[in-house]
Enzyme design. Structure first.
Site, short mmCIF file in Angstrom:
data_model
loop_
_atom_site.label_atom_id
_atom_site.label_comp_id
_atom_site.label_asym_id
_atom_site.label_seq_id
_atom_site.Cartn_x
_atom_site.Cartn_y
_atom_site.Cartn_z
N HIS A 157 -15.78 14.91 -44.53
CA HIS A 157 -14.80 13.92 -44.14
C HIS A 157 -13.99 13.42 -45.34
O HIS A 157 -12.77 13.25 -45.25
CB HIS A 157 -15.53 12.76 -43.47
CG HIS A 157 -14.64 11.69 -42.96
ND1 HIS A 157 -13.75 11.90 -41.92
CD2 HIS A 157 -14.47 10.41 -43.35
CE1 HIS A 157 -13.08 10.79 -41.70
NE2 HIS A 157 -13.49 9.87 -42.54
N HIS A 191 -10.46 9.12 -34.95
CA HIS A 191 -11.71 8.36 -34.88
C HIS A 191 -12.48 8.88 -33.67
O HIS A 191 -12.83 8.12 -32.76
CB HIS A 191 -11.43 6.85 -34.77
CG HIS A 191 -12.30 6.06 -35.68
ND1 HIS A 191 -12.76 4.80 -35.38
CD2 HIS A 191 -12.81 6.35 -36.91
CE1 HIS A 191 -13.49 4.36 -36.38
NE2 HIS A 191 -13.54 5.27 -37.31
N1 LIG Z 1 -4.12 17.63 -42.12
C1 LIG Z 1 -3.58 17.10 -43.22
N2 LIG Z 1 -2.32 17.36 -43.53
C2 LIG Z 1 -1.76 16.81 -44.60
N3 LIG Z 1 -2.38 15.98 -45.42
C3 LIG Z 1 -3.64 15.68 -45.15
C4 LIG Z 1 -4.30 16.24 -44.05
N4 LIG Z 1 -5.53 15.75 -44.01
C5 LIG Z 1 -5.64 14.93 -45.06
N5 LIG Z 1 -4.47 14.89 -45.75
C6 LIG Z 1 -4.18 14.08 -46.91
O1 LIG Z 1 -5.26 14.10 -47.81
C7 LIG Z 1 -5.39 12.81 -48.42
C8 LIG Z 1 -6.76 12.26 -48.24
O2 LIG Z 1 -6.98 12.03 -46.87
P1 LIG Z 1 -7.92 10.89 -46.35
O3 LIG Z 1 -9.22 11.03 -47.00
O4 LIG Z 1 -7.87 10.90 -44.88
O5 LIG Z 1 -7.18 9.60 -46.86
P2 LIG Z 1 -7.77 8.15 -46.79
O6 LIG Z 1 -8.89 8.12 -47.73
O7 LIG Z 1 -6.64 7.31 -47.17
O8 LIG Z 1 -8.24 7.96 -45.38
C9 LIG Z 1 -4.35 11.91 -47.78
O9 LIG Z 1 -3.22 11.88 -48.59
C10 LIG Z 1 -4.04 12.63 -46.51
O10 LIG Z 1 -2.75 12.31 -46.08
#
Ligand SMILES: Nc1ncnc2c1ncn2[C@@H]1O[C@H](COP(=O)(O)OP(=O)(O)O)[C@@H](O)[C@H]1O
Ligand SMILES: [Mg+2]
Lengths: 778, 94, 263, 94
Positions: A67, A118
């Site tokens: 995750h 979620h």
């Molecule tokens: N499917 C995706 N397409 C583009 N960017 C993604 C995707 N999944 C995650 N990211 C990017 O990777 C980074 C880390 O994601 P995430 O862990 O969900 O962020 P956060 O910790 O803010 O919830 C973020 O910049 C998110 O936008």
């Protein structure tokens, strides 16, 4: 409220210090229970040059989870950053990698938006799961320095008549409503899909949009040696840690640990106060860097802030205000309690920061400061329990290029076309007469996926903030950003996972095409994309193939359409037993209006009486994966043809037509084809239309059934005032885009009339269309 | 008609935003001395007839299945309301 | 800038102040529609002034104002009961006093409570009755038809009595209840100001959507006139999608009342 | 820490939509024999110290002024929770 830095708890723990860890290399650690693989644990030992402490183990385990680390998806996600042109980067102020992407809107304005999942919490406890889903995505938006201005909720549940679906549906919708409504965020759209494939894995995705002035942009980094690190908002409880105290090495001296919550309960009021209080901090420039606390809580916030900054960070963990005093240091680091933020504040701003907290009655505690040693050091009563290079926690996690291959069933699936099933008698004979077509339209419009969703959307406030120019049931949600000029944005989220199942590459492109088309149909210029990739287990090579193909398709399509992916989220392991969900890459496209008053309604208004109705685009025999095929329980073949150049051209025409006042209504064709689009257009304001299929049937070589139910892409219906018809025709002819004048808006008729086929009174249509959701959900 | 009372409280480990807001308001109104507040639900079930063991068992079951959400709440009490304390429902409800 | 309410797309960016009337808009923690109410005041030609719930010298703050709006939202999350915690805010005592006290006989400062504001006014006993959960138990957001039953209040004089208007409605606890005696009294004294037409969206007694105090300066209503003041952002209407502006009359009414008084 | 319980119920003459919905759901789940249901609130106030008469009086006042709305609700019970039954709040709330 005063600064409460002293720990309230009396419980004491066997603290596993760094020094102790160095001296006791052979201590057994529960890395497997924490979800780490042996190679990952060995890597941690290698990085540290010793065994990790219990607290370090807690941090690495949550931050290296699928995750948080994107370990299975990273190698594929890279394409979103690589397949970009200079043109696509022009307005991109912040791209992938931050809490949410930021796009320049001109005039000093910017917009940020992101979609997240979620899913599994919403299955366990739908109300709280969905509510905290909204809470989490909104905090991502706040942490960019933006005011959240809208939310959306793409939802996918199991079969509408399954006994468990009502539980999930009632809970999730009420939870999204409760949290979003309480935050004062208009809900401007979403999706509502019922399919047995989601029975044990409903998808609750949530999108938030925020707007900011350029100078308010904030990033998640800790810079400036000596600056203070503060945690504010809700207290830290045992949320999200799991049922048991997993860190066996942190045992209690005196008390039994209290239970850890099985689910998290959201406090929307606390979050609303956080929004206002953060905006005040931004306005007065009181924070240098800021990060929301979501997955992996303090572990994530400290390590990301530190590794994005230029130095290090030192934090005293006993300063964290607790809701549950029995939490161990490792648990405090892992807790996912909601409604918390972490910020970096210069010493000179400490007093002003505290005044804002006092004004909003928000609790806070100073945890430590930014250092220049490039280390993240966490102490417990002064004893060092974490001493790591923050990059190794936050960014340099494991990366897997997991094996994948085309599923063994794929060839048979593709071969099983809708027409072949009809020919073989596996699908009953298709409707042919006018009466049969009429009945089919009613059946289509009352089917769960096309029926009226106002049962859902009525539970959402779409007026609050006073800037909503469009919301459900229109094609895109539209909010005004600048009250002076009327400048604003449109957003739509889409995915047809039946298409994606048949062909993940094309399906992902079609998801982009549809959301792009929706935004353009509303009249906005598409500018940016966010995506939520909901898939099964990456350890299943067939799922991994779907995943890899979908990303490749989406990245290629974004490049061709010229819209960058600015952020998103990956949700894996959505499966029941060994059955994965259909690949569901939900795509959100954001577009811009110079003036939202130019937005095009998606239905015929009385004012449009007598206007000409045009069908833009070409209709082919494309029923595989269609809604009509779903009505006949068929899924096979190949999805409709993708033609991104045509899609883009259609978008341009719709945007120009809206800008130049050539059209008074526009609606894109998607699920359910022309039949659904026409029905929705007459239902929108209860104003009828008379159309003929003849020209389309002749020009495109299709029969009436196909004309009505095919799901060929790159099509839209528009209503053109008589005075604008010449201009409209000239424009489409000049660009070589096929259009057919299929009829007129007829306010007096009160019906949808398809000449030579049937007359369907709007009230009859409405009755069937509106009855479905209330029938199942009350 | 006799009444069965069912008391449901949020589980201790679960955040209770309502209780928290009340706890925050009390001192502002001059009510000090309360360290925490939790808000739960009280149900009064009017029994149509006598309260037999079976009826009480039924009420307990209903408390677990319908009146509480076992993921976030505990049924903390199921008892027959002493007659005098009766706080009867408005009338029969279908 | 006339207020320091926050940020972004600020309603308080200069607009023509046509009347010079200053209308306070109260913000509690959890208030949501304060910026909307202020925008409505501005569009009606008045000057919105932000009021913070914790204002300790409420009397002084109110003395320079001509009217006050307690806007909608979920103050304190609507936890406990809608409006229950907010009504104890320091500023509320000052508002009650300025409005002419609880008996509502002496005329005073015009006060409008919208939705959560109405709930706060009933909790504060400035208006009789109370609000309980909608009979269908769900939050509901819809375009709602209302009839203006009395145009003799400070907030309705620009309407005709019997006039039907459409404004958004959105609430969870919108079912107005009071004992029969109180209801009869309200009816008898013409203090039912707005009534739901067509469909009663929450089970309110006698379809009541809004009421006033005896003097008519204090009005509470559940639906949201401040969301129907600007073409393009209101309810659907005969003039097109989201073109309804029927709510504006509430705000022009109070400005007219104020102008009438100062003349 | 000792706990004071405050029970608040909707007035008998006031319609209780939640109670009504529950009363309607019970027979559908096979729970018959209940003529009516009313849903009220139960508050647990954790007392910081001993429960003196003064503290109890304070709780009663808070119950009347804040925890209930006399127009629609009655305070039906204010009592000290017997120690064992304690269902304590998780931690201090400011
Ligand atoms: N499917 C995706 N397409 C583009 N960017 C993604 C995707 N999944 C995650 N990211 C990017 O990777 C980074 C880390 O994601 P995430 O862990 O969900 O962020 P956060 O910790 O803010 O919830 C973020 O910049 C998110 O936008
Ligand atoms: Mg984030």
């Amino acid at each position: 409220m005063t600064d409460q830095t002293s720990r309230q708890a009396t419980a004491t723990f066997n603290i596993d210090t760094v020094e102790h860890a160095a001296q006791t290399p052979d201590t057994e650690l529960p890395w497997a229970e924490l979800g780490l693989k042996q190679n990952e644990f060995e890597e941690i030992v290698r990085i540290l040059g010793r065994r990790p402490t219990a607290a370090e183990l807690a941090m690495y385990s949550v931050m290296w989870s699928e995750h948080c680390s994107y370990k299975s998806s990273k190698v594929h996600l890279r394409q979103f950053g690589e397949k970009v042109t200079e043109e696509m980067k022009k307005d991109l102020m912040v791209g992938i990698g931050e809490n949410a992407g930021v796009t320049d809107l001109g005039d000093g304005w910017a917009v940020t938006f992101k979609i997240e999942s979620h899913n599994s919490p919403s299955y366990v406890e739908p109300f709280q799961g969905a509510a905290t889903g909204i809470g989490g995505i909104v905090r991502d938006i706040i942490s960019m320095g933006a005011r959240p201005v809208a939310v959306m909720d793409p939802l996918r549940f199991g079969a509408i008549d399954h006994p468990d679906t009502a539980r999930v549906m009632h809970g999730a919708v009420a939870g999204i409503g409760s949290y979003g409504n309480s935050l004062g965020l208009p809900n401007i759209g979403g999706e509502m899909v019922f399919d047995p494939i989601y029975q044990g894995n409903p998808l609750v995705n949530a999108l938030a949009v925020g707007v900011l002035r350029h100078e308010d942009l904030r990033l998640a980094n800790a810079s400036g040696v000596g600056n203070k690190v503060v945690l504010f908002g809700a207290r830290t409880g045992g949320d999200g840690i799991g049922g048991a105290s997993v860190l066996a090495s942190e045992s209690f001296d005196d008390a039994k640990p209290s239970k850890r919550p099985a689910v998290q309960v959201g406090d929307p009021f606390a979050e609303k106060v956080l929004i206002e209080c953060c905006l005040e901090l931004f306005k007065d420039s009181l924070v240098e860097g800021i990060q929301d606390l979501g997955a992996a809580g303090i572990s994530c916030a400290t390590s990301e802030l530190a590794s994005n900054g230029e130095g290090g960070m030192n934090v005293e963990l006993t300063s964290v205000l607790l809701r549950d005093p029995t939490l161990t240091p490792g648990e405090i680091l892992m807790s996912e309690s909601q409604e918390r933020m972490m910020a970096v504040v210069t010493p000179g701003n400490v007093e002003a920061f505290e005044a804002v907290m006092a004004k909003w009655d928000v609790e806070y505690s100073w945890l430590g400061e930014v250092t220049d040693d490039n280390r993240l050091t966490i102490t417990w009563n002064g004893e060092v329990i974490v001493d790591v290079d923050p990059r190794t926690v936050a960014h340099d996690g494991p990366v897997y290029d997991r094996p994948y291959h085309r599923p063994s069933y794929q060839d048979a699936l593709v071969a099983d076309t809708f027409r072949s099933a009809v020919d073989a008698g596996r699908v009953p004979a298709l409707p042919g007469t006018g009466d049969e077509l009429r009945a089919a339209v009613l059946e289509l419009m009352s089917s769960p996926n096309l029926a009226d969703v106002s049962w859902v959307t009525r539970q959402y406030d779409h007026f609050v903030q006073g800037n909503t120019a469009m919301a459900a049931p229109d094609d895109a949600g539209v909010v005004r950003v600048d009250e002076e000029t009327g400048m604003g944005v449109a957003v739509s989220t889409d995915c047809n996972s039946r298409y994606t199942y048949l062909d993940p590459y094309a399906g992902a492109q079609l998801a982009l095409a549809e959301s792009y088309r929706n935004v353009a149909t509303a009249g906005a210029v598409p500018k940016a994309v966010s995506d939520c990739l909901n898939f099964g287990s990456p350890e299943d090579p067939e799922v991994m193939w779907q995943f890899a193909e979908a990303i490749r398709g989406l990245a290629d399509a974004c490049q061709q359409m010229g819209v960058p992916v600015t952020g998103g989220n990956v949700s894996l392991y959505n499966q029941t037993g060994s059955t994965p969900i259909h690949p569901t890459p939900v795509v959100a496209t954001l577009g811009q209006f110079d003036d939202v008053s130019r937005r095009t309604p998606s239905g015929f208004h009385r004012d449009a009486d007598g206007q000409a109705v045009y069908l833009m685009g070409v209709t082919r025999d494309e029923l595989d994966g269609s809604e009509f095929a779903r009505l006949r329980d068929h899924l096979g073949g190949v999805p409709p043809q993708v033609d991104l150049a045509t899609e883009k051209l259609l978008g341009e025409l719709l945007i120009n037509a809206s800008r130049d006042g050539m059209i008074d209504a526009a609606h894109d064709l998607s699920e359910g084809g022309l039949a659904a689009a026409l029905s929705e257009m007459v239902l929108r304001f209860g104003v009828g239309a008379r159309v003929s299929l003849d020209e389309v049937m002749q020009r495109d070589g299709v029969d009436a059934f196909t004309a009505l139910f095919s799901e060929s892409q790159s099509r839209a219906i528009v209503a053109v005032p008589r005075t604008e018809e010449v201009r409209f025709k000239d424009m489409t002819t000049a660009r070589g885009f096929p259009v057919a004048r299929i009829g007129v808006v007829d306010a007096a008729s009160g019906a949808l009339e398809v000449q030579d086929q049937f007359v369907l009174p709007i009230e009859e249509l409405r009755e069937r269309w509106a009855a479905t959701l209330p029938e199942y959900f009350g | 008609m006799p009444t069965i009372v069912v008391d449901v409280m949020p589980k201790p480990e679960i955040l209770d935003p309502q209780g928290k807001a009340i706890a925050g308001a009390l001192p502002r109104l001059g009510f000090t001395g309360f360290a925490a507040v939790r808000q739960g639900k009280r149900f009064e079930l009017t029994v149509d007839g006598e309260v037999t063991d079976e009826v009480l068992a039924h009420a307990r079951e209903a408390a677990e299945q319908l009146l509480s959400n076992p993921v976030i709440e505990d049924v903390v009490n199921v008892e027959v309301l002493p007659d005098a304390a009766g706080h009867p429902a408005e009338g029969p409800t279908a | 800038m006339s207020t320091d309410l926050p940020l972004i797309g600020d309603f308080s960016t200069a607009g023509p102040v046509l009347t010079g009337a200053r209308v306070g808009v109260v913000t509690f923690p959890g208030t949501l529609d304060d910026r909307d109410a202020a925008r409505a005041v501005r569009l009606a030609g008045g000057e919105p002034v932000a009021l913070w719930h914790a204002e300790t010298d409420g009397g002084a703050a109110l003395s320079s104002l001509d009217a006050v709006i307690i806007p909608g939202g979920f103050s304190y999350g609507d936890y406990l009961r809608a409006g229950a915690i907010s009504r104890f805010a320091p500023l509320m005592d000052a508002i009650i006093a300025a409005a002419g006290g609880r008996d509502g006989s002496g005329s005073g400062l015009p006060v409008l409570g919208i939705c959560n504001g109405f709930q706060i006014l009933t909790e504060a006993h400035l208006l009789p009755g109370s609000m309980i959960k909608n009979d269908h138990l769900k939050f509901i957001c819809r375009d709602q038809a209302l009839r203006v039953e009395n145009n003799a209040t400070a907030w309705t004089r620009d309407f005709g009595t019997g006039e039907e208007i459409t404004v958004p409605l959105k609430n969870q606890d919108g079912q107005y209840v009071a004992d029969e005696h109180t209801l009869d009294e309200l009816e008898g004294e013409g203090r039912v100001v707005f009534r739901y037409v067509g469909w009663n969206p929450n089970g309110s007694r006698r379809d009541i959507a809004g009421i006033s105090n005896a003097a008519g300066n204090v009005v509470g209503l559940m639906p949201h006139p401040e969301h129907a003041v600007e073409a393009g952002f209101g309810p659907d209407s005969d003039h097109g999608m989201r073109m309804g502006t029927d709510g504006l009359g509430v705000f022009t009414s109070v400005l007219a009342s104020i102008a009438g008084e100062t003349k």
